[in-house]
Design an enzyme around this catalytic site. Structure first.
Site, PDB file in Angstrom:
ATOM      1  N   LYS A   1       1.300  -0.738   0.235  1.00  0.00           N
ATOM      2  CA  LYS A   1      -0.209  -0.024   0.169  1.00  0.00           C
ATOM      3  C   LYS A   1       1.084   1.377   0.028  1.00  0.00           C
ATOM      4  O   LYS A   1       2.010   1.394  -0.263  1.00  0.00           O
ATOM      5  CB  LYS A   1      -0.888  -0.525   1.275  1.00  0.00           C
ATOM      6  CG  LYS A   1      -1.815  -0.894   1.309  1.00  0.00           C
ATOM      7  CD  LYS A   1      -2.766  -1.454  -0.083  1.00  0.00           C
ATOM      8  CE  LYS A   1      -4.158  -2.265  -0.142  1.00  0.00           C
ATOM      9  NZ  LYS A   1      -3.452  -3.459   0.116  1.00  0.00           N
TER      10      LYS A   1
HETATM   11  C1  LIG Z   1      -9.575  -4.011  -0.803  1.00  0.00           C
HETATM   12  C2  LIG Z   1      -9.168  -3.837   0.121  1.00  0.00           C
HETATM   13  N1  LIG Z   1      -9.711  -4.709   1.493  1.00  0.00           N
HETATM   14  C3  LIG Z   1      -9.113  -4.993   2.761  1.00  0.00           C
HETATM   15  C4  LIG Z   1      -8.453  -5.292   2.919  1.00  0.00           C
HETATM   16  C5  LIG Z   1      -7.259  -5.891   3.857  1.00  0.00           C
HETATM   17  O1  LIG Z   1      -6.785  -5.583   4.590  1.00  0.00           O
HETATM   18  P1  LIG Z   1      -5.296  -5.750   5.517  1.00  0.00           P
HETATM   19  O2  LIG Z   1      -4.647  -6.852   4.472  1.00  0.00           O
HETATM   20  O3  LIG Z   1      -4.104  -4.436   5.953  1.00  0.00           O
HETATM   21  O4  LIG Z   1      -5.366  -6.559   6.623  1.00  0.00           O
HETATM   22  C6  LIG Z   1      -6.772  -5.321   1.403  1.00  0.00           C
HETATM   23  C7  LIG Z   1      -6.037  -5.663   1.509  1.00  0.00           C
HETATM   24  O5  LIG Z   1      -4.993  -6.768   0.344  1.00  0.00           O
HETATM   25  C8  LIG Z   1      -7.617  -4.583   0.022  1.00  0.00           C
HETATM   26  O6  LIG Z   1      -6.920  -4.410  -0.907  1.00  0.00           O
END
Ligand SMILES: Cc1ncc(COP(=O)(O)O)c(C=O)c1O
Length: 403
Positions: A202
């Site tokens: 990210k």
């Molecule tokens: C659209 C979206 N929502 C939620 C998440 C979940 O985030 P995390 O990996 O920090 O738990 C991601 C992770 O890649 C994502 O791309």
């Protein structure tokens, strides 16, 4: 005319020489000496978790996105869970979301015992289509959960209008969209709650980490309790009862972000503007290089939206190619271009198929897009040479397979 268009070079997948020697990933973190030093300083301090850096990071983050409150979590998924809890989702409730996302977006509704209802996406941005959402609203609907796919803000005006009319809470999954702008407002300051992820690919990386931003004090308070076992520690009560006093007032989790991660987040936040500038430059470079390539559709940018370019998803015009997406994908990988695909529509995952009986054909826009999507490498530390390699490989392969 370039050598590329006059002579046909053997593709690496057919035994030719790859465009580059080492694999270029589709996304990658950038950690500088300043980031490392900020983490080392915390390791030498008295606090490893929930110390001064957490509050400092939350304050700086809220200021950056223009929200009153920012509450940190141990991941974007935990932050989504917190937002679903704060929105009051419970068994019997429905929340409408997009199939064009990572499963965590819909899963957070399930964590609360509520039901995720999918609605199809708009064909240009692949973001939730408000008209399709409107058709799915029932008396059980409690929340809308749009995703800013690839970093392009969702159609927030359309969705907020629906939310106003039907008394729904909007939880925006902006895991892709830190730094994006929508109608001159910063993502993070628009929806009732906005969720971010700090996974390494990210815009801002803390290893694992997430944040919810909101302007509502009640949501912020619930989110803080939820991420800390449901514990409330009221300063006045502590004074009357004693410094040891705390009360568990709801069933929460340990979803806390550490001081170590928060120090890294604070340090990374300082570089966000430069990071966004570079991502926008890379996106413009791709758009320029591919403008005459008739076999792909480039990601759309709607007027009034300023994407943050987490991903650069192109769509193949399969009718103009002699091979399918998976062949092009393998050919690009053979050239050492680390492409990826975002996303397998959530309703097609076996868990969702088995639990909800969802199947192919229900969300045709998302499903058709999925068949042709390829995410090209996009991260701020890509060099101009890296971008050149991607352009060269895409041209080489798509010219080879042109019908
Ligand atoms: C659209 C979206 N929502 C939620 C998440 C979940 O985030 P995390 O990996 O920090 O738990 C991601 C992770 O890649 C994502 O791309």
């Amino acid at each position: 005319m370039s050598v590329l268009t006059t002579t046909r070079r053997a593709l690496a997948i057919d035994g030719g020489t790859p465009v580059r020697k080492t694999l270029l990933p589709y996304g990658h973190q950038s950690i500088g000496e300043d980031d490392i030093q900020s983490v080392v300083d915390v390791l030498r301090s008295d606090w490893l978790t929930t110390g001064p850096k957490v509050a400092e990071f939350e304050e700086a983050f809220a200021a950056r996105v223009g929200a009153k409150y920012a509450v940190s979590f141990s991941s974007g998924t935990a932050a989504l869970h917190g937002a679903a809890f704060a929105a009051g989702l419970k068994p019997g409730d429905e929340a409408i979301t997009t199939p064009m996302t990572f499963a965590a977006t819909a899963n957070c509704v399930l964590y609360q015992g509520a039901t995720p209802i999918f609605a199809d996406v708009s064909s240009d941005t692949l973001n939730l289509d408000p008209e399709k959402v409107a058709a799915k609203i029932t008396p059980r609907t409690r929340a809308l959960l749009p995703v800013d796919y690839a970093g392009h803000p969702a159609d927030l005006a359309g969705l907020q209008e629906l939310a106003r009319r039907h008394h729904l809470i909007v939880i925006e999954d902006a895991s892709h969209a830190l730094g994006a702008e929508y109608r001159n407002r910063r993502v993070g300051s628009i929806a009732d709650m906005t969720v971010f992820s700090f996974h390494p690919v990210k815009h801002l990386a803390t290893g694992e980490g997430g944040m919810v931003t909101t302007d509502r004090a009640d949501f912020a308070e619930t989110l803080r309790r939820f991420r800390n076992h449901g514990i409330s520690s009221d300063a006045r009560q502590r004074q009357t009862e004693g410094q040891w006093h705390y009360e568990m007032v709801l069933l929460g989790f340990n979803y806390r972000l550490t001081d170590i991660a928060s120090a890294l987040g604070l340090s990374q936040l300082k570089k966000l503007d430069e990071n966004l500038r570079r991502r926008r430059e890379i996106a413009a470079g791709y758009a320029d290089a591919f403008q005459d390539l008739g076999s792909i559709t480039l990601p759309a940018v709607r007027s009034g939206s300023r994407p943050a370019w987490h991903l650069y998803p192109i769509r193949l015009k399969l009718e103009k190619l002699s091979v399918d997406r998976s062949h092009v994908f393998r050919a690009l990988r053979a050239e050492n271009i680390g492409v990826n695909v975002h996303y397998i529509p959530v309703h097609l995952h076996p868990y969702y198929r088995e639990r909800f009986g969802t199947r192919n054909g229900e969300y045709p826009v998302a499903e058709k897009a999925y068949e042709s999507l390829i995410s090209l490498p996009m991260f701020h530390s890509m060099t101009d040479q890296d971008v050149g390699h991607v352009v060269e490989a895409v041209n080489k392969i798509l010219q080879h397979y042109a019908r």
